[in-house]
Write a protein that holds these residues in place. Structure first.
Motif, PDB file in Angstrom:
ATOM      1  N   GLU A 246       0.830  -1.200   0.000  1.00 48.18           N
ATOM      2  CA  GLU A 246       0.000   0.000   0.000  1.00 48.18           C
ATOM      3  C   GLU A 246       0.872   1.260   0.000  1.00 48.18           C
ATOM      4  OE1 GLU A 246      -3.645   2.083   2.576  1.00 48.18           O
ATOM      5  OE2 GLU A 246      -2.737   0.204   3.250  1.00 48.18           O
ATOM      6  N   GLN A 247       1.946   1.237   0.787  1.00 47.04           N
ATOM      7  CA  GLN A 247       2.870   2.372   0.819  1.00 47.04           C
ATOM      8  C   GLN A 247       3.497   2.601  -0.558  1.00 47.04           C
ATOM      9  OE1 GLN A 247       5.410   0.969   3.957  1.00 47.04           O
ATOM     10  NE2 GLN A 247       4.392   2.181   5.539  1.00 47.04           N
ATOM     11  N   ALA A 248       3.815   1.515  -1.249  1.00 41.35           N
ATOM     12  CA  ALA A 248       4.409   1.632  -2.583  1.00 41.35           C
ATOM     13  C   ALA A 248       3.428   2.286  -3.551  1.00 41.35           C
ATOM     14  CB  ALA A 248       4.831   0.258  -3.094  1.00 41.35           C
ATOM     15  N   GLU A 249       2.177   1.873  -3.494  1.00 38.89           N
ATOM     16  CA  GLU A 249       1.163   2.468  -4.365  1.00 38.89           C
ATOM     17  C   GLU A 249       0.966   3.948  -4.045  1.00 38.89           C
ATOM     18  OE1 GLU A 249      -0.505   1.268  -7.059  1.00 38.89           O
ATOM     19  OE2 GLU A 249       0.897  -0.407  -6.870  1.00 38.89           O
ATOM     20  N   ASN A 250       0.985   4.281  -2.756  1.00 40.23           N
ATOM     21  CA  ASN A 250       0.755   5.665  -2.331  1.00 40.23           C
ATOM     22  C   ASN A 250       1.956   6.571  -2.599  1.00 40.23           C
ATOM     23  OD1 ASN A 250      -1.798   4.960  -1.438  1.00 40.23           O
ATOM     24  ND2 ASN A 250      -1.164   4.664   0.688  1.00 40.23           N
ATOM     25  N   SER A 251       3.107   5.982  -2.870  1.00 37.59           N
ATOM     26  CA  SER A 251       4.314   6.783  -3.103  1.00 37.59           C
ATOM     27  C   SER A 251       4.258   7.545  -4.415  1.00 37.59           C
ATOM     28  CB  SER A 251       5.555   5.885  -3.105  1.00 37.59           C
ATOM     29  OG  SER A 251       5.597   5.090  -4.287  1.00 37.59           O
ATOM     30  N   GLY A 252       3.403   7.083  -5.318  1.00 40.95           N
ATOM     31  CA  GLY A 252       3.330   7.684  -6.641  1.00 40.95           C
ATOM     32  C   GLY A 252       4.249   7.028  -7.652  1.00 40.95           C
ATOM     33  N   TYR A 253       5.055   6.076  -7.207  1.00 40.95           N
ATOM     34  CA  TYR A 253       6.005   5.418  -8.098  1.00 40.95           C
ATOM     35  C   TYR A 253       5.767   3.914  -8.198  1.00 40.95           C
ATOM     36  CZ  TYR A 253       8.363   9.880  -7.857  1.00 40.95           C
ATOM     37  OH  TYR A 253       8.651  11.221  -7.938  1.00 40.95           O
ATOM     38  N   LYS A 254       4.710   3.440  -7.567  1.00 43.33           N
ATOM     39  CA  LYS A 254       4.343   2.023  -7.573  1.00 43.33           C
ATOM     40  C   LYS A 254       5.489   1.173  -7.015  1.00 43.33           C
ATOM     41  CE  LYS A 254       0.899   2.423 -11.205  1.00 43.33           C
ATOM     42  NZ  LYS A 254       0.373   1.865 -12.461  1.00 43.33           N
ATOM     43  N   LEU A 255       5.286  -0.126  -6.964  1.00 43.03           N
ATOM     44  CA  LEU A 255       6.281  -1.000  -6.347  1.00 43.03           C
ATOM     45  C   LEU A 255       7.572  -1.015  -7.152  1.00 43.03           C
ATOM     46  CD1 LEU A 255       6.967  -2.978  -4.095  1.00 43.03           C
ATOM     47  CD2 LEU A 255       6.063  -4.822  -5.525  1.00 43.03           C
ATOM     48  N   SER A 256       7.464  -1.027  -8.469  1.00 43.58           N
ATOM     49  CA  SER A 256       8.675  -1.084  -9.294  1.00 43.58           C
ATOM     50  C   SER A 256       9.559   0.135  -9.045  1.00 43.58           C
ATOM     51  CB  SER A 256       8.307  -1.181 -10.777  1.00 43.58           C
ATOM     52  OG  SER A 256       7.538  -0.060 -11.184  1.00 43.58           O
ATOM     53  N   GLY A 257       8.942   1.312  -8.938  1.00 44.66           N
ATOM     54  CA  GLY A 257       9.707   2.518  -8.661  1.00 44.66           C
ATOM     55  C   GLY A 257      10.311   2.497  -7.276  1.00 44.66           C
ATOM     56  N   ALA A 258       9.547   2.011  -6.303  1.00 52.21           N
ATOM     57  CA  ALA A 258      10.055   1.928  -4.929  1.00 52.21           C
ATOM     58  C   ALA A 258      11.250   0.986  -4.848  1.00 52.21           C
ATOM     59  CB  ALA A 258       8.947   1.478  -3.988  1.00 52.21           C
ATOM     60  N   ILE A 259      11.197  -0.125  -5.558  1.00 51.59           N
ATOM     61  CA  ILE A 259      12.315  -1.077  -5.549  1.00 51.59           C
ATOM     62  C   ILE A 259      13.527  -0.475  -6.252  1.00 51.59           C
ATOM     63  CG2 ILE A 259      13.104  -3.333  -6.361  1.00 51.59           C
ATOM     64  CD1 ILE A 259      11.216  -3.364  -3.910  1.00 51.59           C
ATOM     65  N   THR A 260      13.304   0.278  -7.313  1.00 48.34           N
ATOM     66  CA  THR A 260      14.413   0.958  -7.981  1.00 48.34           C
ATOM     67  C   THR A 260      15.072   1.958  -7.039  1.00 48.34           C
ATOM     68  OG1 THR A 260      13.423   0.686 -10.174  1.00 48.34           O
ATOM     69  CG2 THR A 260      15.037   2.448  -9.924  1.00 48.34           C
ATOM     70  N   ILE A 261      14.266   2.742  -6.314  1.00 52.81           N
ATOM     71  CA  ILE A 261      14.810   3.692  -5.340  1.00 52.81           C
ATOM     72  C   ILE A 261      15.537   2.940  -4.227  1.00 52.81           C
ATOM     73  CG2 ILE A 261      14.154   5.376  -3.568  1.00 52.81           C
ATOM     74  CD1 ILE A 261      11.871   6.215  -5.521  1.00 52.81           C
ATOM     75  N   ALA A 262      14.949   1.845  -3.758  1.00 51.10           N
ATOM     76  CA  ALA A 262      15.589   1.042  -2.709  1.00 51.10           C
ATOM     77  C   ALA A 262      16.941   0.505  -3.165  1.00 51.10           C
ATOM     78  CB  ALA A 262      14.672  -0.110  -2.303  1.00 51.10           C
ATOM     79  N   SER A 263      17.046   0.151  -4.435  1.00 55.89           N
ATOM     80  CA  SER A 263      18.323  -0.379  -4.942  1.00 55.89           C
ATOM     81  C   SER A 263      19.399   0.704  -4.941  1.00 55.89           C
ATOM     82  CB  SER A 263      18.144  -0.964  -6.347  1.00 55.89           C
ATOM     83  OG  SER A 263      17.934   0.041  -7.329  1.00 55.89           O
ATOM     84  N   MET A 264      19.005   1.950  -5.216  1.00 53.12           N
ATOM     85  CA  MET A 264      19.964   3.057  -5.145  1.00 53.12           C
ATOM     86  C   MET A 264      20.402   3.291  -3.700  1.00 53.12           C
ATOM     87  SD  MET A 264      18.273   5.808  -7.772  1.00 53.12           S
ATOM     88  CE  MET A 264      17.683   5.309  -9.385  1.00 53.12           C
ATOM     89  N   ILE A 265      19.450   3.238  -2.781  1.00 48.99           N
ATOM     90  CA  ILE A 265      19.769   3.392  -1.362  1.00 48.99           C
ATOM     91  C   ILE A 265      20.748   2.304  -0.926  1.00 48.99           C
ATOM     92  CG2 ILE A 265      18.806   3.326   0.981  1.00 48.99           C
ATOM     93  CD1 ILE A 265      16.149   4.336  -0.306  1.00 48.99           C
ATOM     94  N   GLU A 266      20.500   1.075  -1.384  1.00 50.73           N
ATOM     95  CA  GLU A 266      21.377  -0.050  -1.021  1.00 50.73           C
ATOM     96  C   GLU A 266      22.811   0.201  -1.451  1.00 50.73           C
ATOM     97  OE1 GLU A 266      22.167  -2.921   1.120  1.00 50.73           O
ATOM     98  OE2 GLU A 266      20.010  -2.927   0.698  1.00 50.73           O
TER      99      GLU A 266
END
Length: 240
Positions: free
Chosen positions: A101-121
């Motif tokens: 739900e947080q991923a959907e609410n972020s405006g970037y969906k899960l795929s975008g959230a995972i892409t951002i998470a990979s940069m953070i990693e």
């Protein structure tokens, strides 16, 4: 192991921050499956997960970011699709309803959230930095600024050791060059761990748009303006 027909198993640890290519090379080295067979399955096998983009079937890169880092027990010589499925299933189990739900609410969906998470990693020096780095990424996206995450340029040069070269960072034709291209990269740049995923879903609330490595501490300092950022960078010797 008992019985002459018992299949041999091997434990394989996939660390946070490994790319799909590095994961598949590791599985090949451990005798689980061949790299080429894993890439073929990654591109063309019909994995039944809603988080995978059906339109990208035929490209192995559709799995980047979703092969969850963990310690697994694989059979040696097992089906490549089964080996991949273990990692995808682990990712699915880690994603709670609240996180989706947080991923959907972020405006970037899960795929975008995972892409951002990979940069953070790839960028964070410690756990405390993760949510702050996430805030910088979101702030830059909202401001229509290039992300300037240099580790993204290394994704297309995975055999390169060390920091990106000036030539890499000047290559505007590279879709993973976030110094020159705005928005998110076409895919994640590695498999993020759960802490980076949570940071991407729950970023800190800051006004930071810049960060730079403090070579004295090995951690990052964060800045609101380009002037503050440039003044600090001038005090650092990143060539060492």
């Amino acid at each position: 192991q008992t019985g002459s027909n018992a299949m041999l198993t091997t434990k394989v640890t996939i660390p946070e921050g490994y790319t799909m290519e590095k994961i598949f090379r590791t599985l090949e080295d451990k005798g689980v499956c061949s790299y080429n067979d894993l890439m073929e399955a990654a591109a063309n096998y019909d994995f039944n997960y809603s988080f995978l983009d059906a339109d990208k079937k035929g490209s192995a890169s559709r799995l980047e970011g979703y092969l969850f880092p963990d310690t697994y027990e694989f059979y040696t010589g097992m089906e490549p699709s089964s080996a991949i499925d273990k990692m995808l299933e682990n990712f699915r189990e880690k994603m709670t309803a609240e996180m989706l739900e947080q991923a959907e609410n972020s405006g970037y969906k899960l795929s975008g959230a995972i892409t951002i998470a990979s940069m953070i990693e790839k960028e964070a020096a410690n756990d405390d930095e993760r949510a702050v780095i996430a805030s910088v990424i979101y702030n830059r996206l909202k401001a229509d600024m290039p992300l300037g995450v240099d580790s993204t340029s290394l994704y297309t040069h995975q055999d390169h050791d060390g920091a990106p070269t000036d030539e890499m960072l000047a290559d505007a034709s590279d879709a993973y060059n976030t110094r020159l291209n705005k928005g998110l990269t076409p895919t994640a740049i590695c498999s993020p761990g759960i802490k980076s995923i949570r940071a991407a879903l729950q970023p800190s609330d800051t006004k930071y748009y810049y960060y730079a490595l403090d070579t004295a501490t090995g951690t990052h300092k964060f800045f609101k303006t380009a002037g503050e950022f440039n003044a600090f960078v001038a005090t650092q010797n990143y060539a060492q």
